[in-house]
Enzyme design. Sequence first.
Site, short mmCIF file in Angstrom:
data_model
loop_
_atom_site.label_atom_id
_atom_site.label_comp_id
_atom_site.label_asym_id
_atom_site.label_seq_id
_atom_site.Cartn_x
_atom_site.Cartn_y
_atom_site.Cartn_z
N GLY A 201 0.83 -1.19 0.00
CA GLY A 201 0.00 0.00 0.00
C GLY A 201 0.86 1.24 0.00
O GLY A 201 1.98 1.24 0.53
N HIS B 46 -0.48 0.83 9.60
CA HIS B 46 -1.73 1.33 9.03
C HIS B 46 -2.61 1.91 10.13
O HIS B 46 -3.81 2.08 9.95
CB HIS B 46 -2.47 0.21 8.32
CG HIS B 46 -1.61 -0.55 7.38
ND1 HIS B 46 -1.00 -1.73 7.73
CD2 HIS B 46 -1.20 -0.26 6.13
CE1 HIS B 46 -0.27 -2.16 6.70
NE2 HIS B 46 -0.36 -1.27 5.74
N HIS C 136 3.54 4.87 2.90
CA HIS C 136 4.70 4.52 3.73
C HIS C 136 5.99 5.13 3.17
O HIS C 136 7.09 4.69 3.53
CB HIS C 136 4.86 3.00 3.82
CG HIS C 136 3.62 2.28 4.24
ND1 HIS C 136 3.04 2.51 5.45
CD2 HIS C 136 2.86 1.35 3.62
CE1 HIS C 136 1.96 1.73 5.56
NE2 HIS C 136 1.83 1.03 4.46
#
Lengths: 333, 333
Positions: free
Chosen positions: B53, B219, B56
């Site tokens: 995802g 997350h 980051h």
Amino acid sequence: MKKLINSPEQVVPDALRGMAAAHPDLRVDHENRVVLRASGAVEGKVGLVSGGGSGHEPMHGGFVGHGMLDAACAGEVFTSPTPDQMQAATLAVSGGAGVLHIVKNYTGDVMNFEMAAELAAAEGDVEVRSVVVDDDVAVQDSLYTAGRRGVGATVLLEKIVGAAAEERRDLAACEELAKKVNGNARSMGMALTSCVVPAAGVPTFELGDDEFELGIGIHGEPGRERRRLGPLREVAEQLVEPVLQDLPAADGAPVVAFVNSMGGTPLIELYGLYAEVAAICEKAGVSIARSLVGPYITSLEMAGASVTLLRADDDLLSLWDAPVSTPGLRWGM
Amino acid sequence: MKKLINSPEQVVPDALRGMAAAHPDLRVDHENRVVLRASGAVEGKVGLVSGGGSGHEPMHGGFVGHGMLDAACAGEVFTSPTPDQMQAATLAVSGGAGVLHIVKNYTGDVMNFEMAAELAAAEGDVEVRSVVVDDDVAVQDSLYTAGRRGVGATVLLEKIVGAAAEERRDLAACEELAKKVNGNARSMGMALTSCVVPAAGVPTFELGDDEFELGIGIHGEPGRERRRLGPLREVAEQLVEPVLQDLPAADGAPVVAFVNSMGGTPLIELYGLYAEVAAICEKAGVSIARSLVGPYITSLEMAGASVTLLRADDDLLSLWDAPVSTPGLRWGM
């Protein structure tokens, strides 16, 4: 106020302990709060000294090392270092070729560096020159400044003049080069949120849920005005247009484009901003020769960003490309 | 929600446009949202592919380049990339010596990388191996994970295995090395604030004015527990002790110490944390051979930090020291 600190008084000394522990190439004079190269003064090289209030990391301590600064003085958060600190730094880096002070244009910094230069000349027989950086187009005078503030151009200047000093250019040449970089660089910043100075414990200012501060200073001091926050491409225009208007024209000379996070704005947003900046420059016929994207001159955890453009001829670009090895900027070695 | 974005849908493509514009050494496949080396697949070198995802950054796209990754797949914010993206990346970097997938242990990532490996093997005749990173000692299972989560060790692993691939170690050796790094690394994180996922527009969680979340996930998923925030040295102990307890003993082998910002925690606080981590390690008789301090695996603008320790023998240290040239990590060249 939630921060990863032991106490407001310990923030700066703790960070300096950490820098000393993490970076064997650096030496920290804890008494004077000066970050130095572990290898000591370089014989025959102009010594470069900068410094200022803490809270802008990696600037300046993170820019000490081969190809950039010889020493950086750390003041309290957003507070000028003292002339004593600057004098200690100046004497420590003197290698016989003189010392250049790189001073951001804030009243305290300018005054203290002047005093330190006089002390170092009198006591240590060191020739000191200085350059005052004042690239911020946002406001003419400010809470902390007579004249324009010194912001993003400081990072580019420390890199470029650092490379020139490494090449053994002399003090007059380094001073002239520093003034050339400052004269050809313009910056503009904005903030989405305030930061919290540890000793104050509360936000420096408040902004509405749909507002941003255009032309923010790196201490949270007011900029031009508060505006309603629109899409990124509008924010980018509001940053880049005043910079382009003020940037010296130079017959197609390209620019170094520096998109900086004030600390709290993450890289994913910063790259989005860079994309808009690049598109605006292209439309304006300004070609980008080099770029720098990241948090390099920050305001603690403030969310926001700044854009700096530097008109660069071949000499500046070649000095930009030269090897550098500091905690904050490293390439070519 | 105040962010420097055009719209939640545009965050990832805008950032990829910015990366492509800022870094001529990279090439971005915008259709597949894959960041690649501009120089293309390297003949005879194991190709290293990672991804996950977005949110980051600089991980993973910022770690593409000589000495580290060959490709990184960017999912939506905090959302796994698709098998199609991973397959495109795998085929693009294949130089005839096989491809290693570096996968953080999140259910979606693991599943999609497995599927991509099968597709690439069937369609492109590429031998694919994979390593699943699971270094987070905070929780055994989590909202997104069966088993431990993959966090800070991912950065160290991509650097070290990247150097080995550059040395032309073969696929089996790279896979074994990756497993060795993962097996010898442990991490623990904490958060002072939540982040705001652009598409959600509200904080993922709420914390009281005196609380922090110990063992936070990248997350914003829950960690071990909420604790009252004390001085930094107590926070450091709460991070380092569980890591040291779980770290394989290794007869005095030193560690690589990695102190990471989750995004919103500024460098001045991070260096303070590093100083405490170094003091705790010294007291525990663990010697630090190398260190890394900065925001490398972040959670958007979340304030907080994580500590990763990696037991490192001479081979790992020499691979750590090898030249690397990526937007996020650069030295020795």
